[in-house]
Design a protein around this motif. Structure first.
Motif, PDB file in Angstrom:
ATOM      1  N   GLY A 290       1.744   3.886   1.159  1.00 52.52           N
ATOM      2  CA  GLY A 290       2.059   2.570   0.621  1.00 52.52           C
ATOM      3  C   GLY A 290       1.717   1.442   1.558  1.00 52.52           C
ATOM      4  N   CYS A 291       0.816   1.679   2.506  1.00 51.73           N
ATOM      5  CA  CYS A 291       0.423   0.639   3.452  1.00 51.73           C
ATOM      6  C   CYS A 291      -0.991   0.924   3.953  1.00 51.73           C
ATOM      7  CB  CYS A 291       1.399   0.557   4.623  1.00 51.73           C
ATOM      8  SG  CYS A 291       1.431   2.040   5.664  1.00 51.73           S
ATOM      9  N   SER A 292      -1.578  -0.049   4.620  1.00 56.98           N
ATOM     10  CA  SER A 292      -2.907   0.125   5.201  1.00 56.98           C
ATOM     11  C   SER A 292      -2.800   0.856   6.534  1.00 56.98           C
ATOM     12  CB  SER A 292      -3.563  -1.240   5.420  1.00 56.98           C
ATOM     13  OG  SER A 292      -2.894  -1.927   6.467  1.00 56.98           O
ATOM     14  N   PRO A 293      -3.918   1.384   7.080  1.00 53.28           N
ATOM     15  CA  PRO A 293      -3.871   2.009   8.408  1.00 53.28           C
ATOM     16  C   PRO A 293      -3.365   1.047   9.487  1.00 53.28           C
ATOM     17  CG  PRO A 293      -5.886   2.629   7.293  1.00 53.28           C
ATOM     18  CD  PRO A 293      -5.236   1.590   6.431  1.00 53.28           C
ATOM     19  N   THR A 294      -3.752  -0.208   9.391  1.00 51.35           N
ATOM     20  CA  THR A 294      -3.293  -1.196  10.376  1.00 51.35           C
ATOM     21  C   THR A 294      -1.786  -1.392  10.286  1.00 51.35           C
ATOM     22  OG1 THR A 294      -5.432  -2.342  10.288  1.00 51.35           O
ATOM     23  CG2 THR A 294      -3.548  -3.572  11.178  1.00 51.35           C
ATOM     24  N   GLU A 295      -1.277  -1.480   9.063  1.00 48.94           N
ATOM     25  CA  GLU A 295       0.169  -1.629   8.879  1.00 48.94           C
ATOM     26  C   GLU A 295       0.901  -0.373   9.335  1.00 48.94           C
ATOM     27  OE1 GLU A 295       0.168  -4.582   4.972  1.00 48.94           O
ATOM     28  OE2 GLU A 295      -0.041  -2.408   4.724  1.00 48.94           O
ATOM     29  N   TYR A 296       0.300   0.789   9.086  1.00 45.17           N
ATOM     30  CA  TYR A 296       0.905   2.045   9.530  1.00 45.17           C
ATOM     31  C   TYR A 296       1.038   2.058  11.045  1.00 45.17           C
ATOM     32  CZ  TYR A 296       1.611   7.020  10.328  1.00 45.17           C
ATOM     33  OH  TYR A 296       2.135   8.230  10.742  1.00 45.17           O
ATOM     34  N   ARG A 297      -0.026   1.665  11.743  1.00 44.65           N
ATOM     35  CA  ARG A 297       0.027   1.675  13.204  1.00 44.65           C
ATOM     36  C   ARG A 297       1.068   0.668  13.711  1.00 44.65           C
ATOM     37  NH1 ARG A 297      -5.453   1.651  16.099  1.00 44.65           N
ATOM     38  NH2 ARG A 297      -5.776  -0.231  14.896  1.00 44.65           N
ATOM     39  N   ALA A 298       1.169  -0.473  13.055  1.00 42.85           N
ATOM     40  CA  ALA A 298       2.155  -1.465  13.483  1.00 42.85           C
ATOM     41  C   ALA A 298       3.571  -0.903  13.377  1.00 42.85           C
ATOM     42  CB  ALA A 298       2.028  -2.723  12.626  1.00 42.85           C
ATOM     43  N   ARG A 299       3.783  -0.001  12.420  1.00 42.76           N
ATOM     44  CA  ARG A 299       5.112   0.581  12.238  1.00 42.76           C
ATOM     45  C   ARG A 299       5.396   1.707  13.204  1.00 42.76           C
ATOM     46  NH1 ARG A 299       5.087   2.299   6.108  1.00 42.76           N
ATOM     47  NH2 ARG A 299       7.045   3.276   6.730  1.00 42.76           N
ATOM     48  N   PHE A 300       4.355   2.505  13.543  1.00 41.98           N
ATOM     49  CA  PHE A 300       4.629   3.760  14.233  1.00 41.98           C
ATOM     50  C   PHE A 300       4.021   3.900  15.629  1.00 41.98           C
ATOM     51  CE2 PHE A 300       4.820   5.157   9.657  1.00 41.98           C
ATOM     52  CZ  PHE A 300       6.194   5.260   9.643  1.00 41.98           C
ATOM     53  N   ALA A 301       3.041   3.079  16.001  1.00 41.67           N
ATOM     54  CA  ALA A 301       2.468   3.200  17.338  1.00 41.67           C
ATOM     55  C   ALA A 301       3.512   2.809  18.376  1.00 41.67           C
ATOM     56  CB  ALA A 301       1.231   2.323  17.487  1.00 41.67           C
ATOM     57  N   PRO A 302       3.615   3.533  19.516  1.00 42.50           N
ATOM     58  CA  PRO A 302       4.636   3.233  20.524  1.00 42.50           C
ATOM     59  C   PRO A 302       4.629   1.784  20.981  1.00 42.50           C
ATOM     60  CG  PRO A 302       3.583   5.313  21.002  1.00 42.50           C
ATOM     61  CD  PRO A 302       2.814   4.700  19.861  1.00 42.50           C
TER      62      PRO A 302
END
Length: 305
Positions: A290-302
């Motif tokens: 339900g999100c873009s790869p960029t949004e995914y990284r913003a949520r989960f990248a350390p």
């Protein structure tokens, strides 16, 4: 998913309860509780065990995820109070995980009407007889039909729960829990390769070559099989098709790349994971998370936490 409520029936199967505790009760970021319609009343489990839930049905009103523990035997009805609490929770946006025969509990509420769920072949007939508005899929070990998640058996409960954890908390969080439980890092949700060592070797090879062409023709040549034989043996060993298996692995690899390297471009992540374009990666992330790869990284990248 920050708040998980495990709902106990009148009798519980202890293995699935333990899976919920290990996967959802372990991360410190999750508020985890065990509830039932009758809080404080011990619920019997196999082996002379008993579980005493501290919370009542009101706990479901604040849960992001409700995990249904399977009863000792499949049920055809649930109490109006339980049904009402589950309907209210789903209406406000909560998700529900129903592993193994807990699917009967969820089906009895009517929430699964018109949906297809993962069911073990041994009980698929009874489920569709009791609940004709529900479709049973016996070809996979679990099914993600957000907001409902179902698994076909006890062993698949672990794979499903790790999938749900990865979906909301990222692949790294799920991998950390999995390592603590000695789950192989690349274990597929539906993997059953011990019955076919040849397909098992093919999967190991494919995991190391996700950036290459993994069409069915290429995989058939690698396995020294015809396309037809590969398709048949692959489904027998994994419960799915080569295409679906490769796609799942590529999405998981892209998750890991985006989480580990905040400077990696989406185009590079797509190429390393074997996607032909960044647009295709975005399409699958939007569909899956339900999100873009960029949004995914913003949520989960350390670096973003």
């Amino acid at each position: 998913m920050r708040n998980v409520a495990v709902l106990l029936p009148a009798t519980v199967r202890s293995f699935e309860l333990a899976v919920f505790a290990e996967v959802f009760g372990r991360p410190p970021t999750i508020d985890y509780a065990v509830a039932s319609e009758h809080p404080g009343v011990p619920v019997p489990a196999p082996g002379g065990l008993a579980v005493t839930p501290a919370a009542g049905l009101e706990r479901l009103a604040v849960a992001d995820l409700i995990a249904l523990v399977p009863p000792a035997g499949a049920v055809r009805e649930v109490s109006p109070a339980v049904s009402e609490a589950l309907h209210a929770a789903v209406a406000r946006g909560a998700r529900v995980v129903a592993v193994c025969s807990a699917a009967f509990t969820l089906a009895a509420t009517g929430l699964l009407d018109g949906r297809t769920i993962a069911v073990h072949s041994s009980c698929a007939g009874r489920l569709t007889d009791w609940f004709p508005a529900v479709r049973a899929d016996t070809s996979v070990l679990y099914r993600d039909d957000d907001p409902f998640f179902t698994s076909a058996g006890s062993g698949a409960a672990l794979d499903l729960c790790l999938h749900v954890l990865a979906k909301d908390h990222g692949a790294a969080a799920a991998a950390e829990v999995g390592r603590g439980m000695l789950v192989a890092p690349h274990r597929m949700p539906w993997l059953r390769t011990r019955s076919d060592a040849g397909i098992g070797r093919l999967l190991e090879w494919a995991i190391g070559n996700l950036h290459e062409d993994l069409s069915i023709d290429v995989m058939a040549r690698q396995a020294l099989l015809s396309r037809r034989s590969l398709a048949r043996r692959f489904r027998e060993a994994t419960g799915t098709t080569p295409y679906a298996w490769v796609l799942e692995q590529r999405v998981r690899l892209a998750q890991q790349l985006l989480e580990r390297d905040p400077d990696l471009g989406v185009e590079d992540a797509a190429a390393r994971a074997g996607f032909s374009s960044a647009a295709l990666l975005r399409q699958h992330f939007q569909r899956r998370f339900g999100c873009s790869p960029t949004e995914y990284r913003a949520r989960f990248a350390p670096s973003s936490r």
